[in-house]
Design a protein around this motif. Structure first.
Motif, mmCIF file in Angstrom:
data_model
loop_
_atom_site.group_PDB
_atom_site.id
_atom_site.type_symbol
_atom_site.label_atom_id
_atom_site.label_comp_id
_atom_site.label_asym_id
_atom_site.label_seq_id
_atom_site.Cartn_x
_atom_site.Cartn_y
_atom_site.Cartn_z
ATOM 1 N N MET A 282 6.356 19.386 40.139
ATOM 2 C CA MET A 282 6.779 20.747 40.466
ATOM 3 C C MET A 282 8.035 20.732 41.335
ATOM 4 O O MET A 282 8.944 21.562 41.181
ATOM 5 N N GLU A 283 8.137 19.808 42.283
ATOM 6 C CA GLU A 283 9.329 19.699 43.127
ATOM 7 C C GLU A 283 10.569 19.381 42.296
ATOM 8 O O GLU A 283 11.647 19.939 42.512
ATOM 9 N N ILE A 284 10.415 18.470 41.363
ATOM 10 C CA ILE A 284 11.557 18.113 40.505
ATOM 11 C C ILE A 284 11.998 19.305 39.686
ATOM 12 O O ILE A 284 13.203 19.583 39.522
ATOM 13 N N GLU A 285 11.011 20.066 39.172
ATOM 14 C CA GLU A 285 11.354 21.240 38.370
ATOM 15 C C GLU A 285 12.052 22.300 39.213
ATOM 16 O O GLU A 285 13.033 22.916 38.783
ATOM 17 N N ASN A 286 11.558 22.513 40.443
ATOM 18 C CA ASN A 286 12.195 23.491 41.332
ATOM 19 C C ASN A 286 13.630 23.083 41.667
ATOM 20 O O ASN A 286 14.525 23.918 41.748
ATOM 21 N N GLU A 287 13.829 21.790 41.870
ATOM 22 C CA GLU A 287 15.167 21.281 42.191
ATOM 23 C C GLU A 287 16.127 21.542 41.035
ATOM 24 O O GLU A 287 17.262 21.992 41.227
ATOM 25 N N ALA A 288 15.641 21.296 39.819
ATOM 26 C CA ALA A 288 16.512 21.500 38.654
ATOM 27 C C ALA A 288 16.863 22.976 38.473
ATOM 28 O O ALA A 288 18.021 23.328 38.180
ATOM 29 N N THR B 13 14.629 28.287 48.964
ATOM 30 C CA THR B 13 13.950 29.573 48.884
ATOM 31 C C THR B 13 12.519 29.446 49.405
ATOM 32 O O THR B 13 12.065 28.368 49.802
ATOM 33 N N LEU B 14 11.786 30.551 49.373
ATOM 34 C CA LEU B 14 10.384 30.562 49.786
ATOM 35 C C LEU B 14 9.535 29.662 48.901
ATOM 36 O O LEU B 14 8.579 29.023 49.353
ATOM 37 N N GLN B 15 9.900 29.526 47.651
ATOM 38 C CA GLN B 15 9.157 28.669 46.741
ATOM 39 C C GLN B 15 9.231 27.209 47.177
ATOM 40 O O GLN B 15 8.227 26.480 47.155
ATOM 41 N N GLN B 16 10.457 26.805 47.609
ATOM 42 C CA GLN B 16 10.568 25.426 48.087
ATOM 43 C C GLN B 16 9.763 25.194 49.365
ATOM 44 O O GLN B 16 9.153 24.143 49.573
ATOM 45 N N GLU B 17 9.765 26.198 50.238
ATOM 46 C CA GLU B 17 9.018 26.065 51.477
ATOM 47 C C GLU B 17 7.513 25.932 51.196
ATOM 48 O O GLU B 17 6.822 25.117 51.815
ATOM 49 N N LEU B 18 7.011 26.755 50.279
ATOM 50 C CA LEU B 18 5.597 26.663 49.921
ATOM 51 C C LEU B 18 5.278 25.316 49.292
ATOM 52 O O LEU B 18 4.214 24.728 49.539
ATOM 53 N N SER B 19 6.185 24.800 48.460
ATOM 54 C CA SER B 19 5.970 23.508 47.827
ATOM 55 C C SER B 19 5.886 22.405 48.869
ATOM 56 O O SER B 19 5.009 21.536 48.820
#
Length: 845
Positions: free
Chosen positions: A288-294, A320-326
């Motif tokens: 999920m982290e890799i996907e968010n980064e892309a 973003t907030l999504q990265q913080e939650l991840s």
């Protein structure tokens, strides 16, 4: 007023005297009523008049001291000149005397006192030990045992006046006993023992080499050579019921230990699942982290039109907030892993503690079980005394030899077996051992020989009792069995099968009824006692050479190891003590073998009977003809016998804490009790000896059924009303029908355990077990399933009829009924001749 007070006191004393006389008159010994005058009663020691607390303490002490006296007496008889044995006897008698007098048993203390004086004389070398003296002292000790037996039964104890006089006369004559009638407590018959005077040669007595006199110097040397008496550890008395409760608690603790171990195994599996889940979650979060980064880089490029190489992404605050939650989820995953590691460490420590607690619990359990074990030799003096007394009563000579007396048995098991041993010993003396002249004419020694051997092997106690008497008269057994209607075709041809008939109730080959034989009770009591403790008995006889009884009983029935097996939808447990091996075989081959008339399976080079456990127990379903896979087999052993059981599945080793099933289920065949498995399920424990018996019956069932049809019709009447039982019996006997009666379902099942009647007539409302429960039990047992059962009851309502029909009743007859009604209901199952008589009786009526 003073005169009235005196008269009142005298009246009370008179009433108390009368009550004492009545209490003495009501006492019995072996069924013989003892009638005493008031004057005689005043000379007796009455246990009921004493301090019961002191009396209870003395009874316990007396049992222990008598055992020590028996051991010391036996040692002294083997080595009469030993001062150590004489001193031991004197010391035990002194202790016994003090306890008896403290408890108010003055006559017992008086006899012990005079015995002690004799041993003081012997220690001081005032007179030598002669064979006559040895024999006389044995009789005196037997009398002391008899007094303690009467104390145990709460019966009055007479003074041993004749023996005390004889002991004092013995001392005056320098150790030479005169002719004396050995007196016994009232109600106990002891034959007269005559001893020769000093000038006569005691021919019948055993030859013992004893020096005529011992010089004082030698005596002092002997005293110096006496070995010191070993100091025993402190002994603590514990009540038997308390020890039994502790053993029960230890057994239940072992069950909880097993259940807790299963829970820990479940926790281990769950932690392993948690570990795999955390690993899977970590991989998913990483993806999920890799996907968010892309996706973040792609949005940056779309918004600015620049490539990622031109600027550092951190300059654009792209988190973003999504990265913080991840990132937060990853940190929480780390916390979960930390908790998982802590749980695994705690589980490992708990499992180690559980293992240590299990070892400690096993040590405690073994210690408690060991505390319940007693040596068999503790009862040997009692058995030898029985042989001596019965032999004297019969005018015979016999000696009991015991080998393996050091073997230890469970106390409850030994208490249950001692009456069986006594029955077998009486049987050997009454039926086997011949009279001395008859033995001499046959070239045997005048004294019969009975040997008792005890060994312990593989959780089983193996006992053999052999005598060198005349053996069993097989033809006499067949004749009696034919008269009682229990002779089947196999017993009529096979001598070994005929010999086994002696275990049937009511069968005796004695020519006349006496106090020892002739009533047909004895060997059936032995078989029943062994059945109650899960044991088995086999008998071999050689005409003119003697009889051999072989017994096999489990070492303990309360706590043991075993294995759980599945048959159909049922789970049973088998103790390891009855298992020799566990095998596997192709199911198709087993199905083919089990279709044969007498299937066998070869094991260790021997063909053994092959039995399907489901079919043996009469269970529905099973695996007959199902599948071509491997099927487990259990090789059972009982002494020298072997049998192969086919089962459906094995469920592994189990700790079995066997509990009784209660009065309603105790008579169900093949069940030794019930236990709890580690998962909390209640499982029935199978009795190996009963499985062998059921298998033997299954193989001879066609012969037995044919014999049952050939003999006279027999009806079992089950009713709690004495009047109904008597009236029904009188009616049936007029038609030549044998009748057996039982007062309720429990008694009926006990009778059906060894008999197969033509029809059962049963009431419905009865104590302990009613007619419906009895009918259900009959229909659930394979051997009795087709037995006709007729309900005879005043409950004639439709609801009761429907319930009876649902349980499989054969007919239903209401009370009151006429003779014609009864015979009409019975005629369908009676032999043709009796059925015709019943039809005629019904037509005339």
């Amino acid at each position: 007023e003073a005169v009235e007070a005196v008269e009142a006191v005298e009246a009370v004393e008179a009433v108390e005297a009368v009550e004492a006389v009545e209490a003495v008159e009501a006492s019995t010994q072996d069924g013989v009523t003892v009638e005493l005058t008031q004057a005689e009663a005043e000379d007796y020691d009455i246990p009921a008049d004493q301090d019961q607390m002191l009396l209870a303490i003395f009874r316990e002490e007396a049992e222990e001291i008598l055992q020590q006296l028996d051991e010391a007496l036996a040692s002294w008889q083997r080595d009469p000149v030993s001062k150590a044995h004489q001193q031991a006897l004197q010391r035990h008698l002194h202790t016994f005397k003090g306890g008896a007098r403290m408890a108010g048993m003055l006559h017992m203390g008086d006899l012990a006192h005079h015995l002690e004086n004799v041993f003081m004389d012997l220690e001081a070398n005032r007179y030598p030990v002669s064979p006559a003296l040895l024999t006389f002292m044995q009789h005196v000790f037997d009398h002391l045992h008899g007094m303690v037996d009467r104390l145990r039964g709460g019966q009055p104890i007479a003074p041993a006046t004749d023996l005390v006089t004889a002991l004092e006369g013995l001392r005056e004559r320098g150790g030479v006993p005169e002719s004396v009638a050995i007196s016994a407590p009232a109600g106990m018959e002891v034959p007269e023992a005559v001893f020769e005077p000093a000038s006569a040669a005691p021919a019948p007595l055993p030859a013992v080499e004893i020096p005529a006199a011992v010089e004082p110097v030698a005596a002092s040397a002997a005293r110096e050579a006496v070995p010191p008496v070993p100091v025993m550890g402190e002994v603590l008395r514990v009540r038997a019921d308390l020890l039994d409760r502790m053993v029960t608690s230890a057994g239940e603790s072992a069950i909880y230990q097993a259940r807790l171990a299963q829970h820990f195994a479940g926790f281990s599996r769950q932690l392993h699942e948690l570990e795999q889940t955390v690993t899977r979650l970590r991989a998913q979060l990483r993806r999920m982290e890799i996907e968010n980064e892309a996706q973040m880089v792609w949005r940056f490029q779309q918004e600015t039109g620049r490539s990622a190489e031109e600027f550092d992404p951190l300059e654009f605050d792209r988190f973003t907030l999504q990265q913080e939650l991840s990132r937060g989820v990853m940190e929480s995953l780390g916390d979960i892993e930390s908790v998982q590691d802590t749980l695994e460490d705690a589980l490992r420590d708990a499992e180690m503690l559980l293992t240590q607690q299990g070892r400690l619990g096993q040590t405690l359990q073994d210690g408690l079980m060991g505390a319940r074990l007693v040596r068999f030799e503790d009862v040997v003096p009692r058995l030898k005394r029985l042989v001596r007394q019965v032999a004297r009563d019969l005018g015979k000579q016999a000696e009991l030899e015991v080998h393996g007396g050091e073997v230890e048995l469970d106390r409850g098991l030994l208490n249950a077996l001692v009456p069986a041993f006594e029955h077998m010993l009486r049987n050997s003396l009454a039926h086997g051992i011949e009279l001395p002249d008859e033995r001499a004419a046959r070239g045997k020694s005048r004294e019969g020989r009975i040997q008792l051997r005890i060994t312990s092997q593989g959780g089983l106690i193996q006992i053999s009792l052999e005598d060198d008497g005349a053996g069993i008269d097989v033809e006499a057994v067949r004749r009696k069995a034919r008269e009682n209607g229990i002779l089947d075709a196999r017993s009529a041809e096979d001598d070994q099968a005929a010999i086994q008939l002696i275990f049937h109730s009511g069968l005796s080959t004695a020519r006349e009824v006496s106090m020892l034989a002739g009533r047909g009770v004895g060997m059936d009591v032995v078989a029943e006692a062994l059945r109650q403790v899960g044991g088995d008995i086999q008998v071999d006889s050689r005409r003119g050479a003697g009889v051999s009884f072989r017994l096999h009983v489990p070492l303990t029935q309360s706590i043991t190891q075993g294995i759980a097996v599945t048959v159909g939808e049922q789970v049973f447990a088998l103790p390891y003590s009855g298992i020799e091996a566990i095998l596997r075989a192709p199911g198709t081959r087993l199905n083919t073998l089990l279709g044969e008339a007498e299937p066998t399976w070869e094991h260790a080079g021997q063909p053994l009977p092959l039995v399907d456990l489901g079919m043996l127990l009469g269970l529905p379903g099973g695996r007959m003809g199902a599948g071509e896979g491997m099927s487990p087999l259990v090789v059972l052993r009982l002494g020298e016998r072997r049998m192969v059981l086919r089962i459906d599945a094995l469920q592994g080793s189990q700790q079995l804490f066997i509990k009784a099933l209660g009065p309603f289920l105790s008579r169900v065949p093949a069940l030794a009790g019930a236990t709890l498995l580690g998962d909390g399920r209640v499982v029935l424990v199978l009795d190996v000896a009963e499985l062998f018996r059921l298998a033997s019956q299954a193989r001879t069932k066609p012969v037995e059924v044919q014999a049952a049809r050939a003999r006279r019709a027999q009806v079992l009447v089950v009713d709690d009303s004495i009047t109904i039982r008597k009236v029904t019996t009188r009616i049936l006997e007029r038609y030549g029908i044998e009748v057996a009666t039982a007062k309720d379902g429990v008694d009926a099942l006990a009778w059906l355990h060894d008999h197969l009647p033509t029809v059962v007539l049963s009431d419905i409302e009865m104590p302990r077990m009613d007619g419906f429960e009895l009918l259900a039990s009959i229909r659930n047992e394979a051997r009795l399933r087709d037995l006709p059962v007729i309900m005879i009851t005043s409950r004639t309502g439709q609801k009761h009829r429907e319930k009876a029909e649902a349980l499989g009743v054969s007919a239903y007859l209401g009370k009151p009924y006429t003779e014609a009604d009864l015979m009409h209901a019975l005629r369908a199952w009676l032999p043709e001749e009796i059925g015709l008589m019943a039809s005629v009786a019904g037509s005339v009526a």
